[in-house]
Design a protein around this motif. Structure first.
Motif, short mmCIF file in Angstrom:
data_model
loop_
_atom_site.label_atom_id
_atom_site.label_comp_id
_atom_site.label_asym_id
_atom_site.label_seq_id
_atom_site.Cartn_x
_atom_site.Cartn_y
_atom_site.Cartn_z
N GLN A 273 0.82 -1.21 0.00
CA GLN A 273 0.00 0.00 0.00
C GLN A 273 0.86 1.26 0.00
OE1 GLN A 273 -2.92 -0.19 3.17
NE2 GLN A 273 -3.61 -2.22 2.53
N HIS A 274 2.10 1.15 0.49
CA HIS A 274 2.98 2.31 0.63
C HIS A 274 4.41 1.92 0.25
CE1 HIS A 274 -0.21 4.25 3.02
NE2 HIS A 274 -0.34 3.10 3.64
N PRO A 275 5.28 2.92 0.02
CA PRO A 275 6.69 2.56 -0.18
C PRO A 275 7.26 2.01 1.14
CG PRO A 275 6.28 4.91 -0.67
CD PRO A 275 5.05 4.38 -0.03
N PRO A 276 8.32 1.19 1.06
CA PRO A 276 8.88 0.60 2.29
C PRO A 276 9.17 1.62 3.39
CG PRO A 276 9.87 -0.43 0.37
CD PRO A 276 8.97 0.67 -0.15
N SER A 277 9.63 2.81 3.03
CA SER A 277 10.00 3.79 4.07
C SER A 277 8.80 4.19 4.93
CB SER A 277 10.64 5.03 3.46
OG SER A 277 9.72 5.69 2.63
N TYR A 278 7.60 4.11 4.37
CA TYR A 278 6.40 4.43 5.14
C TYR A 278 6.32 3.54 6.38
CZ TYR A 278 1.43 4.57 6.39
OH TYR A 278 0.24 4.67 7.06
N TYR A 279 6.56 2.26 6.20
CA TYR A 279 6.49 1.30 7.31
C TYR A 279 7.71 1.48 8.23
CZ TYR A 279 3.36 -0.56 3.79
OH TYR A 279 2.39 -0.68 2.82
N LEU A 280 8.87 1.69 7.60
CA LEU A 280 10.10 1.83 8.39
C LEU A 280 10.05 3.02 9.34
CD1 LEU A 280 12.75 1.08 5.62
CD2 LEU A 280 12.27 -0.30 7.65
N LYS A 281 9.42 4.10 8.90
CA LYS A 281 9.35 5.30 9.74
C LYS A 281 8.51 5.06 10.99
CE LYS A 281 9.94 8.65 6.00
NZ LYS A 281 11.02 9.52 6.47
N ARG A 282 7.68 4.03 10.96
CA ARG A 282 6.79 3.73 12.09
C ARG A 282 7.37 2.68 13.04
NH1 ARG A 282 4.74 6.15 8.34
NH2 ARG A 282 2.91 7.47 8.52
N LEU A 283 8.52 2.13 12.70
CA LEU A 283 9.15 1.15 13.59
C LEU A 283 9.95 1.86 14.68
CD1 LEU A 283 10.35 -1.57 11.03
CD2 LEU A 283 8.13 -1.33 12.18
N TYR A 284 10.45 1.07 15.64
CA TYR A 284 11.23 1.60 16.76
C TYR A 284 12.70 1.22 16.58
CZ TYR A 284 6.55 2.23 18.54
OH TYR A 284 5.24 2.61 18.67
N TYR A 285 13.58 2.08 17.04
CA TYR A 285 15.02 1.91 16.82
C TYR A 285 15.77 2.13 18.11
CZ TYR A 285 13.67 2.45 11.93
OH TYR A 285 13.09 2.27 10.71
N ASP A 286 16.72 1.23 18.45
CA ASP A 286 17.60 1.61 19.53
C ASP A 286 18.63 2.60 18.99
OD1 ASP A 286 19.93 0.37 18.55
OD2 ASP A 286 19.57 -1.49 19.65
N ALA A 287 19.42 3.17 19.91
CA ALA A 287 20.42 4.16 19.49
C ALA A 287 21.82 3.60 19.66
CB ALA A 287 20.23 5.46 20.27
N VAL A 288 21.96 2.31 19.40
CA VAL A 288 23.27 1.64 19.53
C VAL A 288 23.99 1.76 18.19
CG1 VAL A 288 24.42 -0.52 20.12
CG2 VAL A 288 22.29 0.10 21.26
#
Lengths: 391, 391
Positions: A273-288
């Motif tokens: 439904q969206h480009p991959p970055s759409y989903y990636l921007k909604r994920l969580y990231y550690d800062a390691v």
């Protein structure tokens, strides 16, 4: 680096333990993953976990595994030394990935999670530990039952998961019911690499574990998440919450190229439904990620509220403690400095240091929490000077 | 995106050609790399170049190869359409990597470089083309001789090189005399991926070329450059100039982790005079990264004067030309927009668009050069909207 006055509770979302029964299991194995006796009397045991490292001359002896790998008191000491108020502890890789889907494995998973809960309740933990649970991933059915149990354990907030699934990767349709169960219980998946991506060993230059860890790990995370996205899982389960180790591997940097390559490939261009970055921007990231460029790129790419401090303890200790006494870890300080010295808004910094994790994982600051000044010594990763000699 | 008034000469440093004799060679092969006849009458020939793509159901037919792949007039048309003043053209992958170190291969390399020089001199090129030369890399001795020739060709400014070296990677000590010859002649190495890093094919989800290109390529570049650094080549040859394709793969993002993993591994911690990022910050990067986060991270990490616009033409054309007429390429516009819309200082933007390349490669703006307004249509990679349907 400058002193940083932290009003926030500092939370470490990326910190591991080898629970005693798990370590005992590894001691009784003689293929990867396993634990070897000390090389010399008086030294620590050796941990050999990465695929193929037992075969490579430069890595065959693994790495020393001391009390920091299993003793809750060492975890608290490490937290005190670095001004960390809360830790969300996860079993270290490779978890139970290598065990067959037998009742023995399912029972072990249950005991691991009870042990993790007990560790959080240990008097020595002083209310400063939470945990991610462990799944018997080779059995989807068993994993779903374990998710139900984990959801009832008061100090567990999610599950740690590798990229293998039950052997065919994370985009295996068999895993969909497991992802549904995890989403239904509002648990977080802490997605962590272990396998790398078959980097050719160099015929010319022995590089030890350095490139497998520096590059193989983030490549693996990047590839697994990309495949997961292309499987359409986030169109199906938009509320599935993934926390990606090592700032998403390389995803904040490669997201644009991923979008472009997907949009220009006739086989996948219209699949989502969206480009991959759409989903990636909604994920969580550690800062390691160990440097300012990485933190800034992750903040620039994703929602800054989705980014969280981590240490990767007990890995990457100082190679040699030159002062004898307790010494802050360069690996931790480079991650802290990258967050505090990146010129980010104070609210963003406070969020990354702890407030984002408190909120996502519904954690309570410990009774011991008080506002403090993080007093970080100069770190030696400054690229204009030579590294300190560590051997 | 906003209109951007460019005072700079716009230079494309990442743009390829399949020279006619090279394409003819591929037509006479039946293993990768090779060219297949059109699938249907009236369609284009098909190019199959990536390792294993002939074996994978979803990629076995490769990609169409039309006049844009070999015709200088198409290159100039593409440049006119996108406001590009100068292009520094390189042979497309996999170059001569797959040919044995015979006299036939050495002679072919010489002819490729003469053809490249003649293409730059072609009347249709109107003084707007420069080139990178091609080496018969399986022969180090032959490659050194070819470097001497390339240095004398008036329009060639460096060499394009893959990551295989003469079969054992770029950290192969046998390559040192070649690197010395390239540095001595002040040529630039344009380092470009081709092989990927053995990403497992997914048993579950067919993804076409998308992930091999989006991820395999940048992983390969990252790994090859890291190995090269750990070989100590830049302590030996500090003036060796490398221009890295695709903004260095993932290196601007992973440099901190690479430093940390090297500094914490006893085998490599003291091998180099500086941490890896010290050398990485001194390399050159194209800006073929397709989103703002990537451009900003590269600028933040490296010297902004070392970053240069590129297109990757003739790859990533629009899947379907919906308007019939000449249509700007989304892949190009996403790279341009990432540079012009990132909030960078105007001097940094002008530098990336062309001035940095003019200086590094000692190029002269063409007679046709005039200041212009880049009028870029809205691009569709905005993550808040669905991608336009392309099939």
């Amino acid at each position: 680096m400058t002193l940083f006055k932290s009003d926030a509770c500092v939370v470490d979302v990326h910190t591991h333990v080898y629970l005693p029964e798990y370590l005992e299991l590894l001691r009784h194995r003689n293929t990867v993953p396993f634990v070897l006796p000390p090389l010399k009397k008086g030294e620590d045991e050796r941990l050999i976990i990465l695929p193929g490292e037992d075969k490579d001359h430069s890595t065959q002896n693994g790495r020393p595994v001391g009390a920091a790998y299993y003793d809750v008191r060492e975890k608290i000491k490490f937290m005190d030394l670095h001004g960390i108020d809360l830790s969300v502890v996860s079993l270290a890789n490779p978890w139970l990935d290598f065990l067959p889907p037998t009742q023995t494995t399912l029972d072990l998973a249950t005991r691991m999670n009870v042990e993790m809960e007990e560790m959080c309740l240990d008097k020595a933990a002083a209310g400063r530990l939470y945990g991610f649970g462990t799944l018997p991933v080779t059995s989807v059915e068993g994993s779903i039952k374990e998710v139900e149990r984990i959801a009832k354990l008061p100090h567990l907030r999610g599950v740690i998961m590798g990229t293998a699934g039950c052997g065919k990767g994370l985009d295996d349709p068999e895993l969909i019911p497991l992802f549904e169960a995890i989403a239904r219980h509002q648990l977080v998946i802490f997605l962590h690499p272990h396998y790398g991506v078959s980097l050719p060993t160099s015929a010319n230059t022995e590089v030890g574990h350095s490139l497998a860890l520096a590059l193989g790990f983030p490549f693996e995370t990047t590839y697994a998440v990309s495949r997961l996205i292309l499987s359409g899982i986030f169109d199906r389960l938009p509320d599935l919450r993934l926390l990606l180790a090592h700032s998403g591997g390389t995803l904040p940097f490669l997201a644009g190229r991923l979008d472009s390559c997907v949009i220009h490939d006739p086989l996948v261009a219209s699949r989502l439904q969206h480009p991959p970055s759409y989903y990636l921007k909604r994920l969580y990231y550690d800062a390691v990620i160990y440097h300012e460029t990485g933190v800034k790129a992750t903040v620039d790419f994703a929602d800054p509220k989705n980014i969280m401090f981590g240490t990767d303890h007990p890995f990457f200790p100082p190679l040699e403690n030159q002062n004898g006494g307790p010494e802050r870890w360069m690996s931790v300080d480079s991650n802290l400095a990258a967050i505090t010295d990146s010129g980010l808004d104070k609210t963003v910094v406070q969020g990354i240091l702890g407030e984002n994790a408190l909120k996502l994982l519904n954690l309570s600051p410990p009774a011991s929490f008080k506002k403090k000044t993080l007093d970080l010594k100069d770190i030696s990763l400054n690229p204009t000077i030579a590294p300190i000699s560590l051997r």
